[in-house]
Scaffold this motif. Structure first.
Motif, PDB file in Angstrom:
ATOM      1  N   TYR A  22       6.119  -5.995   2.899  1.00  0.00           N
ATOM      2  CA  TYR A  22       4.821  -6.470   2.432  1.00  0.00           C
ATOM      3  C   TYR A  22       4.203  -7.260   3.568  1.00  0.00           C
ATOM      4  N   TYR A  23       3.010  -6.862   3.996  1.00  0.00           N
ATOM      5  CA  TYR A  23       2.315  -7.581   5.064  1.00  0.00           C
ATOM      6  C   TYR A  23       1.555  -8.758   4.477  1.00  0.00           C
ATOM      7  N   THR A  24       1.863  -9.951   4.986  1.00  0.00           N
ATOM      8  CA  THR A  24       1.244 -11.164   4.478  1.00  0.00           C
ATOM      9  C   THR A  24       0.043 -11.561   5.341  1.00  0.00           C
ATOM     10  N   GLU A  25      -0.713 -12.531   4.846  1.00  0.00           N
ATOM     11  CA  GLU A  25      -1.911 -13.000   5.546  1.00  0.00           C
ATOM     12  C   GLU A  25      -1.793 -14.481   5.856  1.00  0.00           C
ATOM     13  N   LYS A  26      -1.951 -14.824   7.132  1.00  0.00           N
ATOM     14  CA  LYS A  26      -1.986 -16.228   7.557  1.00  0.00           C
ATOM     15  C   LYS A  26      -0.760 -16.992   7.070  1.00  0.00           C
ATOM     16  N   TRP A  37      -7.246  -2.833  17.929  1.00  0.00           N
ATOM     17  CA  TRP A  37      -5.826  -3.176  18.125  1.00  0.00           C
ATOM     18  C   TRP A  37      -5.111  -3.375  16.785  1.00  0.00           C
ATOM     19  N   LEU A  38      -3.815  -3.027  16.779  1.00  0.00           N
ATOM     20  CA  LEU A  38      -2.896  -3.430  15.724  1.00  0.00           C
ATOM     21  C   LEU A  38      -1.601  -3.906  16.375  1.00  0.00           C
ATOM     22  N   ILE A  39      -1.015  -4.968  15.816  1.00  0.00           N
ATOM     23  CA  ILE A  39       0.288  -5.472  16.257  1.00  0.00           C
ATOM     24  C   ILE A  39       1.103  -5.740  15.001  1.00  0.00           C
ATOM     25  N   ASN A  40       2.278  -5.133  14.875  1.00  0.00           N
ATOM     26  CA  ASN A  40       3.042  -5.290  13.637  1.00  0.00           C
ATOM     27  C   ASN A  40       4.522  -4.968  13.839  1.00  0.00           C
ATOM     28  N   ILE A  41       5.310  -5.396  12.856  1.00  0.00           N
ATOM     29  CA  ILE A  41       6.679  -4.897  12.693  1.00  0.00           C
ATOM     30  C   ILE A  41       6.766  -4.276  11.306  1.00  0.00           C
ATOM     31  N   ALA A  42       7.056  -2.971  11.265  1.00  0.00           N
ATOM     32  CA  ALA A  42       7.369  -2.302  10.001  1.00  0.00           C
ATOM     33  C   ALA A  42       8.877  -2.349   9.794  1.00  0.00           C
ATOM     34  N   VAL A  43       9.277  -2.169   8.543  1.00  0.00           N
ATOM     35  CA  VAL A  43      10.705  -2.141   8.196  1.00  0.00           C
ATOM     36  C   VAL A  43      11.010  -0.814   7.519  1.00  0.00           C
ATOM     37  N   GLY A  44      12.033  -0.125   8.023  1.00  0.00           N
ATOM     38  CA  GLY A  44      12.387   1.168   7.453  1.00  0.00           C
ATOM     39  C   GLY A  44      11.307   2.197   7.709  1.00  0.00           C
ATOM     40  N   GLY A  45      11.058   3.050   6.725  1.00  0.00           N
ATOM     41  CA  GLY A  45      10.030   4.066   6.882  1.00  0.00           C
ATOM     42  C   GLY A  45      10.594   5.391   7.351  1.00  0.00           C
ATOM     43  N   ASN A  46       9.694   6.386   7.413  1.00  0.00           N
ATOM     44  CA  ASN A  46      10.119   7.744   7.733  1.00  0.00           C
ATOM     45  C   ASN A  46      10.777   7.853   9.098  1.00  0.00           C
ATOM     46  N   VAL A  95       0.829  -1.214   0.000  1.00  0.00           N
ATOM     47  CA  VAL A  95       0.000   0.000   0.000  1.00  0.00           C
ATOM     48  C   VAL A  95       0.866   1.268   0.000  1.00  0.00           C
ATOM     49  N   ASP A  96       1.747   1.366  -0.983  1.00  0.00           N
ATOM     50  CA  ASP A  96       2.575   2.561  -1.133  1.00  0.00           C
ATOM     51  C   ASP A  96       3.313   2.927   0.147  1.00  0.00           C
ATOM     52  N   GLY A  97       3.860   1.904   0.812  1.00  0.00           N
ATOM     53  CA  GLY A  97       4.658   2.167   2.011  1.00  0.00           C
ATOM     54  C   GLY A  97       3.846   2.517   3.237  1.00  0.00           C
ATOM     55  N   TRP A  98       2.522   2.251   3.208  1.00  0.00           N
ATOM     56  CA  TRP A  98       1.644   2.486   4.357  1.00  0.00           C
ATOM     57  C   TRP A  98       1.728   3.918   4.863  1.00  0.00           C
ATOM     58  N   GLY A  99       1.943   4.865   3.944  1.00  0.00           N
ATOM     59  CA  GLY A  99       1.973   6.279   4.311  1.00  0.00           C
ATOM     60  C   GLY A  99       3.255   6.724   4.968  1.00  0.00           C
ATOM     61  N   ASN A 100       4.211   5.793   5.168  1.00  0.00           N
ATOM     62  CA  ASN A 100       5.455   6.121   5.859  1.00  0.00           C
ATOM     63  C   ASN A 100       6.699   5.686   5.082  1.00  0.00           C
ATOM     64  N   ASN A 101       6.539   5.357   3.801  1.00  0.00           N
ATOM     65  CA  ASN A 101       7.662   4.870   2.994  1.00  0.00           C
ATOM     66  C   ASN A 101       8.287   3.606   3.571  1.00  0.00           C
ATOM     67  N   TRP A 124      -6.413  10.040   8.487  1.00  0.00           N
ATOM     68  CA  TRP A 124      -5.346  10.292   9.461  1.00  0.00           C
ATOM     69  C   TRP A 124      -4.771  11.691   9.248  1.00  0.00           C
ATOM     70  N   PRO A 125      -4.542  12.447  10.342  1.00  0.00           N
ATOM     71  CA  PRO A 125      -4.689  12.070  11.749  1.00  0.00           C
ATOM     72  C   PRO A 125      -5.990  12.540  12.403  1.00  0.00           C
ATOM     73  N   ALA A 126      -6.937  13.022  11.578  1.00  0.00           N
ATOM     74  CA  ALA A 126      -8.119  13.685  12.129  1.00  0.00           C
ATOM     75  C   ALA A 126      -8.912  12.792  13.076  1.00  0.00           C
ATOM     76  N   SER A 127      -8.992  11.487  12.785  1.00  0.00           N
ATOM     77  CA  SER A 127      -9.794  10.596  13.628  1.00  0.00           C
ATOM     78  C   SER A 127      -8.993   9.953  14.747  1.00  0.00           C
ATOM     79  N   GLY A 128      -7.679  10.245  14.818  1.00  0.00           N
ATOM     80  CA  GLY A 128      -6.889   9.835  15.963  1.00  0.00           C
ATOM     81  C   GLY A 128      -6.074   8.569  15.776  1.00  0.00           C
ATOM     82  N   GLU A 129      -5.090   8.417  16.658  1.00  0.00           N
ATOM     83  CA  GLU A 129      -4.258   7.218  16.753  1.00  0.00           C
ATOM     84  C   GLU A 129      -3.734   7.147  18.177  1.00  0.00           C
ATOM     85  N   ILE A 130      -3.691   5.948  18.737  1.00  0.00           N
ATOM     86  CA  ILE A 130      -3.159   5.729  20.082  1.00  0.00           C
ATOM     87  C   ILE A 130      -2.049   4.693  19.976  1.00  0.00           C
ATOM     88  N   ASP A 131      -0.839   5.068  20.361  1.00  0.00           N
ATOM     89  CA  ASP A 131       0.313   4.170  20.304  1.00  0.00           C
ATOM     90  C   ASP A 131       0.647   3.693  21.714  1.00  0.00           C
TER      91      ASP A 131
END
Length: 267
Positions: free
Chosen positions: A63-67, A230-239, A53-59, A139-146
């Motif tokens: 690639y996030y896989t499924e199952k 909830w979200l649980i992930n590992i991103a690689v690189g990015g901004n 998805v174009d770097g998930w907005g963070n470059n 984003w970010p108008a509807s919020g994010e909680i880390d």
């Protein structure tokens, strides 16, 4: 003591007691995953965000896989998310991003995750929350909680943050706190957020490090009156995660989660 001062004292004591115990939380979880089974994550609790998805907005580079058990697996009492250096669907890395969206959505409560983050420059693990319906816009108008973030080039420093239209890193106003933990990458620690109608507070091993107050000025400062998941992930690189590059020798990189739990806000 005359009646006026007696009344005033009684009011002051009552007010103080109310303020100090304004919000309480249930003592047992209303929702949890203890990861005490084997195989893929429980499908009744978790879905997946998929792709690049174009770097998930963070470059970002993954690639996030499924199952795919190579990237996400439950066993030995923990959830393990693994980021791998491999060419896959046009990306240089694979990983997983679990989401509870549509299966477990919440408004207010105590949110806990006991986790161990990976080491390595270029890793960017997170346990966090996003709005289910984006009531106030993208984003970010509807919020994010880390609840937990860690970037590998700054090892053992963990972050708790919120993002809103008025307060976010793109305009230099983000509300965040950080704490150095000598063994964040080698030991498990408890990360927690208490979310109420008037504040969001963040804790590491039950020590408060973050406090964000509802200013009462509308959604631009406080969009946290709708459901989040909830979200649980590992991103690689990015901004942020890739500010000092990516060390390919750090992969595979693994985040382990012992459990996630939600405790209802009682009053």
């Amino acid at each position: 003591m005359n009646l006026f001062f007696l009344t005033l004292l009684t009011f002051a004591c009552s007010k103080g007691a109310t303020e100090s115990s304004e919000y309480t939380f249930a003592s047992t979880p209303s929702w949890a995953d203890e990861f005490d089974y084997e195989g893929l994550p429980d499908e009744t609790k978790w879905g997946y965000d998929i792709g690049s998805v174009d770097g998930w907005g963070n470059n970002e580079l993954q690639y996030y896989t499924e199952k795919r058990l190579e990237n996400v697996r439950v066993g030995g009492g923990v959830l393990t998310v693994t980021a791998i250096r491999e060419d896959y669907e046009g990306a240089a890395y694979t990983s997983a991003r679990l989401v509870s969206r549509g299966k477990a959505d919440f408004r207010y409560g105590r949110f806990e995750a006991k986790a161990k983050v990976p080491s390595g420059v270029g890793t960017w693990p997170a346990v966090w929350m996003l709005p289910t319906n984006w009531e106030y816009g993208g984003w970010p108008a509807s919020g994010e909680i880390d609840i937990l973030e860690h970037v590998g080039y700054d090892p053992d420093v963990v972050h708790i943050s919120v993002h809103t239209e008025a307060y976010n890193h793109t305009i230099g106003t983000q509300k965040t706190a950080k704490k150095r933990i000598e063994d964040a990458t080698t030991g498990f620690h408890l990360y927690r957020v208490d979310w109420t109608p008037t504040y969001i507070r963040g804790y590491v091993d039950d020590v408060q490090i973050f406090d964000f107050t509802n200013e009462g000025t509308g959604f631009r400062t406080w969009p946290f009156d709708n459901e989040f998941y909830w979200l649980i992930n590992i991103a690689v690189g990015g901004n942020w995660g890739g500010q000092q590059g990516v060390d390919e020798t750090s992969f595979p990189a693994r985040m382990e989660v012992d459990y996630v739990r939600v405790y209802n806000l009682i009053n």
